[in-house]
Structures are given as structure tokens and as C-alpha cells.
Scaffold this active site. Structure first.
Site, PDB file in Angstrom:
ATOM      1  N   CYS A   7      31.298  10.624  38.867  1.00 14.50           N
ATOM      2  CA  CYS A   7      32.045   9.161  39.006  1.00 14.50           C
ATOM      3  C   CYS A   7      32.250   9.081  40.496  1.00 14.50           C
ATOM      4  O   CYS A   7      31.576   9.840  41.194  1.00 14.50           O
ATOM      5  CB  CYS A   7      33.266   9.242  38.148  1.00 14.50           C
ATOM      6  SG  CYS A   7      34.669  10.153  38.750  1.00 14.50           S
ATOM      7  N   ASN A  10      36.049  11.829  41.386  1.00 15.47           N
ATOM      8  CA  ASN A  10      36.153  13.062  40.418  1.00 15.47           C
ATOM      9  C   ASN A  10      37.432  13.351  40.197  1.00 15.47           C
ATOM     10  O   ASN A  10      38.013  14.302  40.306  1.00 15.47           O
ATOM     11  CB  ASN A  10      35.424  14.261  41.319  1.00 15.47           C
ATOM     12  CG  ASN A  10      35.390  15.433  40.436  1.00 15.47           C
ATOM     13  OD1 ASN A  10      35.594  16.427  40.671  1.00 15.47           O
ATOM     14  ND2 ASN A  10      35.020  15.231  38.928  1.00 15.47           N
ATOM     15  N   CYS A  12      39.213  10.864  37.983  1.00 19.27           N
ATOM     16  CA  CYS A  12      39.715   9.975  36.710  1.00 19.27           C
ATOM     17  C   CYS A  12      38.725  10.118  35.368  1.00 19.27           C
ATOM     18  O   CYS A  12      39.005  10.672  34.587  1.00 19.27           O
ATOM     19  CB  CYS A  12      39.902   8.308  37.061  1.00 19.27           C
ATOM     20  SG  CYS A  12      41.215   8.141  38.347  1.00 19.27           S
ATOM     21  N   ARG A  13      37.600   9.313  35.863  1.00 16.71           N
ATOM     22  CA  ARG A  13      36.584   9.301  34.803  1.00 16.71           C
ATOM     23  C   ARG A  13      36.040  10.724  34.564  1.00 16.71           C
ATOM     24  O   ARG A  13      36.115  11.382  33.361  1.00 16.71           O
ATOM     25  CB  ARG A  13      35.598   8.389  34.850  1.00 16.71           C
ATOM     26  CG  ARG A  13      36.307   7.008  34.780  1.00 16.71           C
ATOM     27  CD  ARG A  13      35.450   5.893  35.382  1.00 16.71           C
ATOM     28  NE  ARG A  13      34.814   6.081  36.604  1.00 16.71           N
ATOM     29  CZ  ARG A  13      34.002   5.269  37.309  1.00 16.71           C
ATOM     30  NH1 ARG A  13      33.475   4.162  36.532  1.00 16.71           N
ATOM     31  NH2 ARG A  13      33.776   5.342  38.497  1.00 16.71           N
ATOM     32  N   SER A  14      35.253  11.222  35.522  1.00 15.05           N
ATOM     33  CA  SER A  14      34.516  12.535  35.231  1.00 15.05           C
ATOM     34  C   SER A  14      35.233  13.598  34.872  1.00 15.05           C
ATOM     35  O   SER A  14      34.737  14.423  33.912  1.00 15.05           O
ATOM     36  CB  SER A  14      33.446  12.720  36.453  1.00 15.05           C
ATOM     37  OG  SER A  14      34.186  12.850  37.667  1.00 15.05           O
ATOM     38  N   ASP A 122      36.493   1.976  35.421  1.00 13.83           N
ATOM     39  CA  ASP A 122      37.255   2.634  36.141  1.00 13.83           C
ATOM     40  C   ASP A 122      38.703   2.133  36.291  1.00 13.83           C
ATOM     41  O   ASP A 122      38.956   1.183  36.741  1.00 13.83           O
ATOM     42  CB  ASP A 122      36.639   2.602  37.830  1.00 13.83           C
ATOM     43  CG  ASP A 122      37.339   3.426  38.746  1.00 13.83           C
ATOM     44  OD1 ASP A 122      38.350   3.977  38.368  1.00 13.83           O
ATOM     45  OD2 ASP A 122      36.807   3.522  39.840  1.00 13.83           O
TER      46      ASP A 122
END
Length: 151
Positions: A7, A10, A12-14, A122
Site C-alpha cells: 500500500c 505500510n 493501514c491497509r497492507s 484507504d
């Protein structure tokens, strides 16, 4: 199989996708390597966003040990798949691709058979519900990928 979630920062999402898939793989007794990175380096060394940590913890996943890092040239040979959170990060992955790269790159959600949405939203500038949605998507991703098996 070696999967790297990618993402932007690195935080939040990943890292959420990494933690959820790792835990689900352990439950399924599958020995796949899972990690995460960001295309940007401004959060390198930082822990996951506190809102991601809170959402994950409520669902039984810990992001406590996570430390952000930036996508490196070695990732293109150390992993089989670079799974991007969105099209912008996928374009960045392809732009940085070294000549000797062996990893394949694609969007994360379609990789597991999720067609809507195709990108992981996001949540960084939004409300807590966005972080909860990332957990939902990560759990769906893990369930589908493990059920389907190796691509």
C-alpha cells in the site's frame, strides 16, 4: 507461496492484510510467507496506525509488532506475488520493477476473486468505519484465498 502486500505508507491497509492472512494461514496450517510494505518511505520504522491497531484488535488480530518499511528491489525476487492495495500502488510497483524481477504484481482483491470493490479503500483520512471495512475485506480476502488454494 510468498505474498507481499503493498500500500502507500505500510501503516493501514497492507499490515492489516498481512496480519489477517498470517493468522488465517496458521489456523489452516498452510506454510506461506506473508509480509507487507509501502511504496512510500515516510513511515519507515513506524508502527501501524493506531486506528488500524484498534480495529484489528477488536477482531482478534495484533499489529503490535508491525514496523513499516518501503518496497525494495529485493522484494521483486524474494516474493512470488506483490499484491497492491490500489491501482496507484500497482502502477508504482510496475514503474520500479527491476529488470531481473521474478515476482508477479496485481491488485490484491481480484487476486482472491473479489470483484467489488477492486481496490482496498484507504481509510487514513476517514473515520473508524473505514478501518473496520479494511478488516472486513482482509478477512474475506484470506477466506477466499485459502479456500481457493495456491494460484
Amino acid at each position: 507461496m510468498k505474498i507481499l502486500f503493498v500500500c502507500l505508507g505500510n501503516i493501514c491497509r497492507s499490515p492489516v492484510f498481512e496480519a489477517v492472512l498470517r493468522q488465517q494461514l496458521q489456523r489452516s496450517r498452510l506454510d506461506w510467507q506473508v509480509a507487507s510494505v509501502g511504496t512510500g518511505g515516510w513511515h519507515a520504522g513506524d508502527g501501524a496506525d493506531p486506528r488500524s491497531c484498534a480495529s484489528a484488535l477488536r477482531r482478534g488480530y495484533s499489529l503490535e509488532s508491525h514496523r513499516a518499511r518501503q518496497l525494495a528491489a529485493t522484494d521483486y525476487r524474494d516474493f512470488d506475488w506483490l499484491l497492491a492495495a490500489d491501482r496507484s500502488n500497482l502502477a508504482e510497483i510496475e514503474q520500479r520493477r527491476p529488470a531481473a524481477a521474478t515476482a508477479q504484481a496485481t491488485l490484491a482483491l481480484p487476486f482472491a476473486g473479489i470483484t467489488a470493490p477492486q481496490e482496498i479503500p484507504d481509510p487514513y483520512y476517514g473515520k473508524q468505519a473505514g478501518f473496520d471495512q479494511v478488516i472486513d475485506l482482509a478477512e474475506d480476502f484470506a477466506r477466499r484465498l485459502i479456500t481457493r488454494g495456491k494460484p
